[in-house]
Design an enzyme around this catalytic site. Sequence first.
Site, mmCIF file in Angstrom:
data_model
loop_
_atom_site.group_PDB
_atom_site.id
_atom_site.type_symbol
_atom_site.label_atom_id
_atom_site.label_comp_id
_atom_site.label_asym_id
_atom_site.label_seq_id
_atom_site.Cartn_x
_atom_site.Cartn_y
_atom_site.Cartn_z
ATOM 1 N N ILE A 93 0.869 -1.177 0.000
ATOM 2 C CA ILE A 93 0.000 0.000 0.000
ATOM 3 C C ILE A 93 0.906 1.227 0.000
ATOM 4 O O ILE A 93 1.906 1.263 0.730
ATOM 5 C CB ILE A 93 -0.876 0.007 1.282
ATOM 6 C CG1 ILE A 93 -1.589 -1.337 1.397
ATOM 7 C CG2 ILE A 93 -1.764 1.227 1.325
ATOM 8 C CD1 ILE A 93 -3.059 -1.346 1.307
ATOM 9 N N LEU A 94 0.573 2.184 -0.831
ATOM 10 C CA LEU A 94 1.421 3.382 -0.938
ATOM 11 C C LEU A 94 0.937 4.468 0.011
ATOM 12 O O LEU A 94 -0.274 4.582 0.283
ATOM 13 C CB LEU A 94 1.365 3.904 -2.374
ATOM 14 C CG LEU A 94 1.999 2.971 -3.410
ATOM 15 C CD1 LEU A 94 1.520 3.326 -4.805
ATOM 16 C CD2 LEU A 94 3.516 3.045 -3.339
ATOM 17 N N ASN A 108 -2.418 1.254 -12.301
ATOM 18 C CA ASN A 108 -2.255 -0.056 -11.677
ATOM 19 C C ASN A 108 -3.047 -1.083 -12.472
ATOM 20 O O ASN A 108 -4.049 -0.744 -13.112
ATOM 21 C CB ASN A 108 -2.781 -0.011 -10.234
ATOM 22 C CG ASN A 108 -2.628 -1.345 -9.521
ATOM 23 O OD1 ASN A 108 -1.607 -2.025 -9.664
ATOM 24 N ND2 ASN A 108 -3.635 -1.755 -8.768
ATOM 25 N N HIS A 110 -5.170 -4.655 -11.959
ATOM 26 C CA HIS A 110 -5.794 -5.420 -10.881
ATOM 27 C C HIS A 110 -6.550 -6.608 -11.486
ATOM 28 O O HIS A 110 -7.257 -6.447 -12.483
ATOM 29 C CB HIS A 110 -6.756 -4.513 -10.109
ATOM 30 C CG HIS A 110 -7.374 -5.208 -8.935
ATOM 31 N ND1 HIS A 110 -6.684 -5.414 -7.754
ATOM 32 C CD2 HIS A 110 -8.599 -5.768 -8.768
ATOM 33 C CE1 HIS A 110 -7.463 -6.072 -6.912
ATOM 34 N NE2 HIS A 110 -8.623 -6.291 -7.500
ATOM 35 N N SER A 137 -8.526 -5.240 -14.762
ATOM 36 C CA SER A 137 -8.782 -3.807 -14.955
ATOM 37 C C SER A 137 -7.482 -3.038 -14.845
ATOM 38 O O SER A 137 -6.642 -3.348 -13.999
ATOM 39 C CB SER A 137 -9.706 -3.263 -13.849
ATOM 40 O OG SER A 137 -10.855 -4.055 -13.701
ATOM 41 N N ASP A 146 -7.572 0.390 -4.951
ATOM 42 C CA ASP A 146 -8.249 -0.167 -6.130
ATOM 43 C C ASP A 146 -9.549 0.552 -6.482
ATOM 44 O O ASP A 146 -10.489 -0.057 -7.028
ATOM 45 C CB ASP A 146 -8.548 -1.669 -5.921
ATOM 46 C CG ASP A 146 -7.291 -2.489 -5.685
ATOM 47 O OD1 ASP A 146 -6.229 -2.096 -6.209
ATOM 48 O OD2 ASP A 146 -7.363 -3.508 -4.970
ATOM 49 N N LYS A 172 -4.099 -13.577 -16.387
ATOM 50 C CA LYS A 172 -2.763 -12.994 -16.622
ATOM 51 C C LYS A 172 -2.527 -12.732 -18.120
ATOM 52 O O LYS A 172 -1.988 -11.707 -18.505
ATOM 53 C CB LYS A 172 -1.667 -13.938 -16.119
ATOM 54 C CG LYS A 172 -1.305 -13.768 -14.667
ATOM 55 C CD LYS A 172 -0.043 -12.934 -14.470
ATOM 56 C CE LYS A 172 0.290 -12.805 -13.010
ATOM 57 N NZ LYS A 172 1.440 -13.553 -12.590
ATOM 58 N N ALA A 174 -4.713 -12.127 -20.300
ATOM 59 C CA ALA A 174 -5.505 -10.938 -20.653
ATOM 60 C C ALA A 174 -4.820 -9.671 -20.136
ATOM 61 O O ALA A 174 -4.789 -8.641 -20.823
ATOM 62 C CB ALA A 174 -6.915 -11.066 -20.071
ATOM 63 N N GLU A 175 -4.243 -9.753 -18.940
ATOM 64 C CA GLU A 175 -3.555 -8.588 -18.359
ATOM 65 C C GLU A 175 -2.416 -8.136 -19.278
ATOM 66 O O GLU A 175 -2.219 -6.947 -19.511
ATOM 67 C CB GLU A 175 -2.976 -8.937 -16.980
ATOM 68 C CG GLU A 175 -4.027 -9.136 -15.916
ATOM 69 C CD GLU A 175 -3.411 -9.347 -14.527
ATOM 70 O OE1 GLU A 175 -2.245 -8.985 -14.300
ATOM 71 O OE2 GLU A 175 -4.114 -9.876 -13.660
HETATM 72 C C1 GAR Z 1 -1.139 -9.632 -11.450
HETATM 73 O O1 GAR Z 1 -2.136 -10.589 -11.620
HETATM 74 C C2 GAR Z 1 -1.740 -8.314 -10.992
HETATM 75 O O2 GAR Z 1 -2.986 -8.077 -11.532
HETATM 76 C C3 GAR Z 1 -1.838 -8.545 -9.504
HETATM 77 O O3 GAR Z 1 -0.649 -9.212 -9.169
HETATM 78 C C4 GAR Z 1 -0.229 -9.989 -10.278
HETATM 79 C C5 GAR Z 1 1.226 -9.690 -10.557
HETATM 80 O O4 GAR Z 1 1.749 -10.575 -11.466
HETATM 81 N N1 GAR Z 1 -1.980 -7.313 -8.826
HETATM 82 C C6 GAR Z 1 -2.744 -7.147 -7.744
HETATM 83 O O5 GAR Z 1 -3.365 -8.040 -7.226
HETATM 84 C C7 GAR Z 1 -2.787 -5.717 -7.211
HETATM 85 N N2 GAR Z 1 -3.872 -5.534 -6.329
HETATM 86 P P1 GAR Z 1 3.111 -10.261 -12.233
HETATM 87 O O6 GAR Z 1 4.151 -9.935 -11.156
HETATM 88 O O7 GAR Z 1 3.458 -11.520 -12.943
HETATM 89 O O8 GAR Z 1 2.897 -9.114 -13.144
#
Ligand code: GAR
Length: 316
Positions: A93-94, A108, A110, A137, A146, A172, A174-175
Amino acid sequence: MAKARVAVLISGSGTNMAALLYAAKHPDCPYEIVLVASNNPEAEGLKLAHGEGIATFARAHKGVDRDAFDAIMLRQIQEAGATHVALAGYMRILSDAFVEQWEGRMLNIHPSLLPKYTGLHTHQRALDAGDTVAGCSVHLVTPELDAGPVLGQTEVTIRPDDTADTLAERVKMAEHQLYPRILSAYVSRDRDPEWLLAQVRERAMAQPEADEVSSHGMPCFGIIGGKKFAYVSVDHHGDGKTALLVKISGAEEQAMLIDSDEDRYYRPAYFGDGWIGIRLDLGDTDWDHIADWLAKSWRAVAPKKLTKLMDVAGKF
Ligand code: GAR
């Protein structure tokens, strides 16, 4: 056009950081990664970034209080000359001071379809709730966890046999597609003439009896039935600039402004000494300042009866 300079903060595997980094290798990408920093010296992603020639910084947060730790991070980010911060699995948390410093310039990712499932264990909670879709998101970071404005989302279908792990794996993927896209769009936005014009419009139309017209194809704002107080110049005669032109007192003020910041202020061709050009496309526009310029310019052309009314209203 100068690229946005992005510092990425990670805590773990850093696969989102890697997605941002590899997208940035494309010549058309509007941002570059200038730093990868972590609160976990063991974070896998640090090795990857270092191997790709990106500056890295790591400091364990244990034993350092939140404000002091964030101040250390902030210094690194500033020294790297970052214009934006991308949180990518940064599990800390920042402090409010850090968030305020980067408000509007920190994103960010999420692993849920916000506003659903802020915080942790998002996939298990989606499964427990019997959801049929999950997702991810990208949002702006504000002091509340968030809860900042969502800039983009991708839905991921939940299968009947999904576990939190199998779902997390597809989310992931999709991210990794979503983050570079949204970050690119976001950092380009403050150089996009349409977006810049919309920002000016909102502030110009807030002036009393304001009206939008067009002069020689140039969007401009005036007082209904009266004089114009602002023009938006977009690539005028191919000069490549997006700028706001507002009224000033004359040659002296014009020279003083140009002298104070010659990248931002310029003498607009064909407008004479009574106007100043203010670049809007430098990526660091202070929109409150622009609102002040518009109000001042409006006042310079408004008929006495309107300014008197304003003065009277201002006294109450
Ligand atoms: C990702 O799934 C991201 O969305 C989540 O952590 C993972 C990091 O993976 N973030 C959160 O939960 C933030 N609240 P990565 O280190 O492989 O990018």
